[in-house]
Design an enzyme around this catalytic site. Structure first.
Site, PDB file in Angstrom:
ATOM      1  NE  ARG A   5      -3.183  -0.458   2.967  1.00  0.00           N
ATOM      2  CZ  ARG A   5      -2.804  -0.106   4.204  1.00  0.00           C
ATOM      3  NH1 ARG A   5      -2.538   1.143   4.501  1.00  0.00           N
ATOM      4  NH2 ARG A   5      -2.679  -1.027   5.149  1.00  0.00           N
ATOM      5  CG  ASP A  29      -6.261  17.305 -14.509  1.00  0.00           C
ATOM      6  OD1 ASP A  29      -5.522  16.741 -15.337  1.00  0.00           O
ATOM      7  OD2 ASP A  29      -7.381  16.859 -14.184  1.00  0.00           O
ATOM      8  CE  LYS A  35      -9.699  10.104 -19.140  1.00  0.00           C
ATOM      9  NZ  LYS A  35      -9.995   9.322 -17.990  1.00  0.00           N
ATOM     10  CE1 TYR A  92     -14.115  13.206 -15.972  1.00  0.00           C
ATOM     11  CE2 TYR A  92     -13.172  12.999 -13.782  1.00  0.00           C
ATOM     12  CZ  TYR A  92     -13.878  12.463 -14.832  1.00  0.00           C
ATOM     13  OH  TYR A  92     -14.354  11.192 -14.748  1.00  0.00           O
TER      14      TYR A  92
HETATM   15  C1  LIG Z   1      -8.909  16.120 -17.207  1.00  0.00           C
HETATM   16  C2  LIG Z   1      -9.244  14.908 -16.402  1.00  0.00           C
HETATM   17  N1  LIG Z   1      -8.741  14.802 -15.158  1.00  0.00           N
HETATM   18  C3  LIG Z   1      -9.014  13.730 -14.383  1.00  0.00           C
HETATM   19  C4  LIG Z   1      -9.813  12.710 -14.832  1.00  0.00           C
HETATM   20  C5  LIG Z   1     -10.109  11.548 -13.922  1.00  0.00           C
HETATM   21  O1  LIG Z   1      -9.332  10.452 -14.282  1.00  0.00           O
HETATM   22  P1  LIG Z   1      -9.659   8.927 -13.853  1.00  0.00           P
HETATM   23  O2  LIG Z   1     -10.840   8.515 -14.631  1.00  0.00           O
HETATM   24  O3  LIG Z   1      -8.392   8.224 -14.209  1.00  0.00           O
HETATM   25  O4  LIG Z   1      -9.913   8.943 -12.388  1.00  0.00           O
HETATM   26  C6  LIG Z   1     -10.347  12.774 -16.108  1.00  0.00           C
HETATM   27  C7  LIG Z   1     -11.210  11.695 -16.607  1.00  0.00           C
HETATM   28  O5  LIG Z   1     -11.790  11.783 -17.666  1.00  0.00           O
HETATM   29  C8  LIG Z   1     -10.051  13.905 -16.918  1.00  0.00           C
HETATM   30  O6  LIG Z   1     -10.551  14.028 -18.152  1.00  0.00           O
END
Ligand SMILES: Cc1ncc(COP(=O)(O)O)c(C=O)c1O
Length: 413
Positions: A60, A185, A210, A113
């Site tokens: 962990r 992000d 992604k 998001y």
């Molecule tokens: C810009 C962005 N940040 C974070 C996330 C969240 O990622 P996860 O689905 O891997 O938790 C996404 C998901 O689509 C995203 O598009």
């Protein structure tokens, strides 16, 4: 460890932090699924647990396969340290929790998001953390939103789904003037196209689900930042909440990352072509893509991004209904939530990724009912465009039959 001081991105993506396995000589990273690790003596165990000696002790809190990936990501982002986590949302929530606690406030850019929106509006308040959604394209608005108890500024650029590009250098200056960390992000960009830490950010987060993994078969996230911040997340947040990434998924990401540059360049060049195609199409009301000269932050994007990314959003004439019809008529592109995969994926933010945001607020953020987001895949760009073209043509003919087309578009197919 190999010397990599002068290596360029593609070389780092292949070699950084990796070397043949010391025991077997295996070139690709061995997967070590072990949860527990044995120590030569009690002192060594205590040293590793205290963080005074390199090593892993319990799954962990770290894993050797994951560690290789964390070192690679830290090198690619230019950060001191990195932690791999079970999803992009684990990365976002732990980065925010690293700075904010009960009684604190965070500033969040307005079109984030949907999952980030949910965390900030639903879960964080249960821990006493308040937030303000701010139009972070205005540095003045950010300055004005800072309160005495503000503990972090969180932005996403380019944003999902509107591709708003935020001035990272400017935001970093505003944050530094108030001794706040800027958390970015950078999922849409990957370190291949954008390096927020070089532009002054304190922390970078990624959904590696992604482009970084890039094959649509792993959920993962990363936080990159100072040793202190990452150490705190590892021991107190991710460790205690159990947000760890596992060895097999780390292996898949390491494999995917070897082609990150190649993939991202193809995503970018095809997205540019698709955006130009849509931009010139009479049935399309608006196209959102930072690579188009008409994009409001086109010049800013050129100054802080090495490429414009693989996401193109657009609005079809006829709003929600026309948008749905268009999506239903696509033959190759798939209606799906994720992005950054080899397959072209299409989705409707208002009813899919951003459905949890109340309509009024969503519209204020600019996410209209007719907005469609395309994640441009690795297929031949000509085929992606042909698919869109035939779907648009069908939508047009259907509307004509219904008598809904009042003005005949220039478009004929
Ligand atoms: C810009 C962005 N940040 C974070 C996330 C969240 O990622 P996860 O689905 O891997 O938790 C996404 C998901 O689509 C995203 O598009």
């Amino acid at each position: 460890m190999k010397k990599c001081d002068n290596w360029r991105f593609d070389t780092l993506a292949v070699h950084a932090a990796q070397q043949p396995d010391a025991v077997t000589g295996a070139v690709s990273q061995p997967v070590i699924p072990a949860v527990a690790y044995a120590f030569p003596d009690a002192e060594a165990a205590a040293q590793v647990v205290a963080g005074n000696r390199e090593g892993t002790y319990y799954g962990r809190y770290g894993n050797p396969t994951v560690q290789t990936l964390e070192r690679k990501l830290a090198l690619l982002e230019g950060g001191e340290d990195c932690i791999g986590l079970s999803s992009g949302m684990a990365a976002i929530s732990s980065a925010l929790l690293a700075f904010a606690q009960a009684g604190d406030h965070v500033i969040v850019t307005k079109d984030v998001y949907g999952g980030t929106y949910n965390f900030v509006t639903q879960l964080a308040p249960r821990f006493g953390i308040a937030h303000s959604f701010v139009d972070c394209s205005s540095l003045e608005a950010v300055r004005q939103a800072i309160r005495p108890n503000t503990k972090a500024i969180f932005v996403e650029t380019p944003s999902n789904p509107l591709l708003t590009v935020l001035d990272l250098r400017g935001l970093a200056e505003v944050a530094k003037a108030s001794q706040l960390p800027l958390i970015v992000d950078s999922t849409f960009m990957t370190p291949c196209l954008q390096k927020p830490l070089e532009l002054g950010a304190a922390v970078v987060v990624h959904s590696a689900t992604k482009y970084i993994n890039g094959h649509g078969d792993v959920l993962a996230g990363f936080v990159v930042g100072s040793r202190n911040v990452i150490g705190y997340i590892r021991s107190r947040i991710a460790g205690d909440l159990g947000q760890n990434l596992n060895a097999w998924e780390a292996f898949l990401i390491l494999r995917g990352m070897k082609t990150l540059g190649l993939r991202v360049r193809t995503h970018c060049s095809s997205a540019q072509r698709v955006a130009e195609f849509l931009d010139g199409h009479p049935l399309i009301r608006q196209v959102y893509y930072p690579g188009l000269p008409s994009h409001p932050q086109h010049e800013l994007a050129k100054g802080q991004m090495k490429g414009m990314g693989g996401i193109v959003s657009f609005e079809v004439d006829g709003g929600l209904e026309a948008g749905k019809q268009l999506m239903n008529r696509l033959q190759m592109a798939m209606i799906s939530f994720s992005l950054g995969d080899p397959e072209t994926l299409v989705q409707h933010p208002a009813t899919m990724t951003h459905a949890a945001i109340p309509a009024e607020e969503r519209l204020q953020f600019g996410i209209t009912d007719g907005l469609i987001r395309l994640s441009i895949g690795l297929e031949d760009a000509e085929d992606i465009i042909a698919d869109l073209e035939q779907a648009l043509c069908e939508v047009h003919h259907a509307a004509e039959k219904e008598g809904e087309v009042h003005e005949r578009p220039v478009y004929q197919a």
